[in-house]
Write a protein that holds these residues in place. Structure first.
Motif, PDB file in Angstrom:
ATOM      1  N   GLN A 129      -8.889   2.018 -39.401  1.00 41.47           N
ATOM      2  CA  GLN A 129      -7.526   2.763 -39.185  1.00 41.47           C
ATOM      3  C   GLN A 129      -7.593   3.259 -37.578  1.00 41.47           C
ATOM      4  O   GLN A 129      -6.578   4.452 -37.343  1.00 41.47           O
ATOM      5  CB  GLN A 129      -7.211   3.863 -39.967  1.00 41.47           C
ATOM      6  N   ALA A 130      -8.053   2.824 -36.705  1.00 44.37           N
ATOM      7  CA  ALA A 130      -8.248   3.308 -35.404  1.00 44.37           C
ATOM      8  C   ALA A 130      -6.755   2.774 -34.415  1.00 44.37           C
ATOM      9  O   ALA A 130      -6.361   1.672 -35.302  1.00 44.37           O
ATOM     10  CB  ALA A 130      -9.668   2.751 -34.638  1.00 44.37           C
ATOM     11  N   VAL A 135      -8.763  -4.106 -26.448  1.00 47.47           N
ATOM     12  CA  VAL A 135      -8.657  -5.514 -26.392  1.00 47.47           C
ATOM     13  C   VAL A 135      -8.176  -5.872 -25.142  1.00 47.47           C
ATOM     14  O   VAL A 135      -7.012  -5.216 -24.447  1.00 47.47           O
ATOM     15  CB  VAL A 135      -7.665  -6.201 -27.267  1.00 47.47           C
ATOM     16  N   ASN A 136      -8.911  -6.895 -24.330  1.00 44.81           N
ATOM     17  CA  ASN A 136      -8.671  -7.249 -23.037  1.00 44.81           C
ATOM     18  C   ASN A 136      -8.083  -8.713 -23.015  1.00 44.81           C
ATOM     19  O   ASN A 136      -8.897  -9.465 -23.279  1.00 44.81           O
ATOM     20  CB  ASN A 136     -10.006  -6.957 -22.179  1.00 44.81           C
ATOM     21  N   ASP A 139       0.221 -11.123 -31.576  1.00 37.22           N
ATOM     22  CA  ASP A 139       0.166 -11.794 -32.783  1.00 37.22           C
ATOM     23  C   ASP A 139      -1.327 -11.688 -33.387  1.00 37.22           C
ATOM     24  O   ASP A 139      -1.612 -11.534 -34.541  1.00 37.22           O
ATOM     25  CB  ASP A 139       0.855 -13.131 -32.866  1.00 37.22           C
ATOM     26  N   TRP A 140      -2.234 -12.109 -32.534  1.00 38.94           N
ATOM     27  CA  TRP A 140      -3.700 -12.145 -32.956  1.00 38.94           C
ATOM     28  C   TRP A 140      -4.205 -10.877 -33.364  1.00 38.94           C
ATOM     29  O   TRP A 140      -4.814 -10.802 -34.106  1.00 38.94           O
ATOM     30  CB  TRP A 140      -4.520 -12.945 -31.624  1.00 38.94           C
ATOM     31  N   VAL A 141      -3.765 -10.012 -32.275  1.00 34.77           N
ATOM     32  CA  VAL A 141      -4.439  -8.497 -32.514  1.00 34.77           C
ATOM     33  C   VAL A 141      -3.830  -7.941 -33.978  1.00 34.77           C
ATOM     34  O   VAL A 141      -4.644  -7.443 -34.791  1.00 34.77           O
ATOM     35  CB  VAL A 141      -3.911  -7.688 -31.405  1.00 34.77           C
ATOM     36  N   ARG A 142      -2.629  -8.200 -34.139  1.00 33.94           N
ATOM     37  CA  ARG A 142      -2.096  -7.848 -35.339  1.00 33.94           C
ATOM     38  C   ARG A 142      -2.810  -8.525 -36.798  1.00 33.94           C
ATOM     39  O   ARG A 142      -3.055  -7.687 -37.528  1.00 33.94           O
ATOM     40  CB  ARG A 142      -0.676  -7.999 -35.390  1.00 33.94           C
ATOM     41  N   THR A 143      -2.955  -9.754 -36.649  1.00 32.48           N
ATOM     42  CA  THR A 143      -3.507 -10.496 -37.667  1.00 32.48           C
ATOM     43  C   THR A 143      -5.199  -9.759 -38.017  1.00 32.48           C
ATOM     44  O   THR A 143      -5.347  -9.799 -39.115  1.00 32.48           O
ATOM     45  CB  THR A 143      -3.628 -11.990 -37.398  1.00 32.48           C
ATOM     46  N   HIS A 144      -5.803  -9.502 -36.871  1.00 28.43           N
ATOM     47  CA  HIS A 144      -7.215  -9.079 -37.050  1.00 28.43           C
ATOM     48  C   HIS A 144      -7.240  -7.772 -37.054  1.00 28.43           C
ATOM     49  O   HIS A 144      -8.729  -7.429 -36.853  1.00 28.43           O
ATOM     50  CB  HIS A 144      -7.858 -10.101 -35.876  1.00 28.43           C
ATOM     51  N   ALA A 145      -6.595  -6.870 -36.846  1.00 27.35           N
ATOM     52  CA  ALA A 145      -6.907  -5.519 -36.461  1.00 27.35           C
ATOM     53  C   ALA A 145      -7.564  -4.630 -37.493  1.00 27.35           C
ATOM     54  O   ALA A 145      -8.444  -4.210 -37.260  1.00 27.35           O
ATOM     55  CB  ALA A 145      -5.548  -4.818 -36.381  1.00 27.35           C
ATOM     56  N   GLY A 148      -9.143  -1.421 -36.727  1.00 27.32           N
ATOM     57  CA  GLY A 148      -7.965  -0.942 -36.157  1.00 27.32           C
ATOM     58  C   GLY A 148      -6.683  -0.857 -37.241  1.00 27.32           C
ATOM     59  O   GLY A 148      -6.861  -1.587 -38.237  1.00 27.32           O
ATOM     60  N   ASN A 149      -5.736  -0.071 -36.909  1.00 25.93           N
ATOM     61  CA  ASN A 149      -4.570   0.138 -37.593  1.00 25.93           C
ATOM     62  C   ASN A 149      -3.456  -0.752 -37.020  1.00 25.93           C
ATOM     63  O   ASN A 149      -3.035  -0.472 -35.860  1.00 25.93           O
ATOM     64  CB  ASN A 149      -3.851   1.518 -37.567  1.00 25.93           C
ATOM     65  N   PRO A 150      -3.231  -1.822 -37.656  1.00 24.85           N
ATOM     66  CA  PRO A 150      -2.052  -2.668 -36.915  1.00 24.85           C
ATOM     67  C   PRO A 150      -0.634  -2.131 -36.860  1.00 24.85           C
ATOM     68  O   PRO A 150       0.293  -2.614 -36.231  1.00 24.85           O
ATOM     69  CB  PRO A 150      -1.720  -3.757 -38.152  1.00 24.85           C
ATOM     70  N   GLN A 151      -0.493  -0.996 -37.473  1.00 21.13           N
ATOM     71  CA  GLN A 151       0.765  -0.089 -37.209  1.00 21.13           C
ATOM     72  C   GLN A 151       0.594   0.622 -35.894  1.00 21.13           C
ATOM     73  O   GLN A 151       1.798   1.583 -35.640  1.00 21.13           O
ATOM     74  CB  GLN A 151       1.164   0.760 -38.237  1.00 21.13           C
ATOM     75  N   ARG A 152      -0.476   0.780 -35.180  1.00 16.30           N
ATOM     76  CA  ARG A 152      -0.873   1.665 -34.239  1.00 16.30           C
ATOM     77  C   ARG A 152      -1.407   0.793 -33.219  1.00 16.30           C
ATOM     78  O   ARG A 152      -2.319   1.029 -32.638  1.00 16.30           O
ATOM     79  CB  ARG A 152      -1.770   2.893 -34.358  1.00 16.30           C
TER      80      ARG A 152
END
Length: 315
Positions: free
Chosen positions: A85-86, A124-125, A148-154, A159-163
């Motif tokens: 949830q980061a 993410v860089n 899109d990649w970040v949301r899928t793997h968050a 991580g929190n895909p809403q943040r």
């Protein structure tokens, strides 16, 4: 407007004086001045990166698309990943549309993500395709694909895909702003972001005689100057509907400070008129900093801008 005080405090008095000398003439030789700044910060960033107690996990060169430059690095501490949830901070580097990489000299730009990872974020860089091979709007398309990649793997990364917060510097800032606002990218905005930070961003395509990066603008935005207004993020600034922070250095590449202020003003005017979203954008000027040091200083001991960004994310 927030003006941050006491910058460059982690540099020696000699280097602070040298930065002051090049500040007034920054735009006359940005390549030489950029190299001086990078050489000043590299040892400080290296010392932080070599901290044996760091505990930062780094995933290198993860593909988010088929092109060799469609790659990203992930920085996350084990405790952050396990807790979940980061906040997720996605950084897009600069390079005048023609050059640049997510890990210049193995340290600079890594430093931004490494610092945010130290603060409990998933960082993410992103590297992206360059002009002239990949002209407008390829950079923003790559931002879309990376998000899109970040949301899928968050979640798997902690991580929190809403943040997800999107940060772009210089040309990377242009790509971020285009992704957020340009109608040409509307169909590709499939990953919403919780907020965005534009740092020394080129939000206007211009080839003015004193623009040292005019060649890059032509290579990316095209030779037809009549299209520049239609392709400039400033034109669509009022379309941005996420919390926004605009950052400029005191000593900028020509016009970028004025363009940043104009971008902030346009977003603020639209939000005052429409009331959407309720929170006003933020504008930050980094005193004594220049177009390169405004990002090169991350993870060097100075935390003024980083703390302001964290406050923006968590407000």
């Amino acid at each position: 407007m927030l003006v941050l005080q006491e910058p460059l405090g982690n540099l020696s008095a000699e280097l602070r004086q040298r930065f002051a000398q090049i500040g007034a003439v920054w735009g006359r030789d940005i390549n030489a001045h950029r190299d001086l700044v990078i050489n000043a910060y590299t040892p400080l960033v290296a010392a932080a990166a070599n901290d044996a107690a760091d505990g930062c996990e780094v995933l290198r060169d993860v593909a988010y698309g088929p092109h060799e430059r469609q790659r990203l690095d992930v920085f996350v501490h084990t405790a952050t990943r396990e807790a979940g949830q980061a906040d997720v901070v996605v950084f897009v580097h600069g390079g005048a549309f023609l050059r640049g990489s997510k890990s210049f000299n193995g340290l600079i730009y890594d430093n931004v993500s490494r610092w945010f990872a130290r603060q409990g974020c998933v960082a993410v860089n992103v590297e992206y395709r360059l002009a002239p091979e990949a002209p407008y709007p390829a950079g923003a398309e790559d931002v879309a694909a990376a998000l899109d990649w970040v949301r899928t793997h968050a979640v798997a990364l902690g991580g929190n895909p809403q943040r997800i917060f999107l940060v772009g510097h210089s040309a990377g800032g242009a790509h971020v702003a285009t992704y957020l606002a340009d109608p040409a990218l509307a169909a590709q905005r499939s990953t919403p972001v919780a907020g965005a930070v534009l740092i020394s961003a080129r939000v206007v395509a211009d080839v003015l005689p004193d623009n040292p990066n005019a060649a890059g603008v032509r290579a990316y935005f095209g030779d037809d100057a009549s299209l520049y207004a239609l392709r400039s993020p400033l034109t669509y600034a009022g379309h941005i509907d996420v919390p926004l922070m605009v950052v400029v250095a005191e000593h900028e590449n020509p016009y970028l400070d004025a363009y940043g202020a104009a971008f902030f003003e346009r977003v603020a005017q639209v939000r005052q008129r429409t009331g959407r979203p309720a929170r006003a954008p933020r504008f930050v000027q980094m005193l004594r900093h220049n177009h390169t040091s405004v990002v090169a200083h991350f993870d060097s001991g100075e935390t003024l801008l980083g703390n302001a960004m964290l406050d923006f994310f968590r407000a």
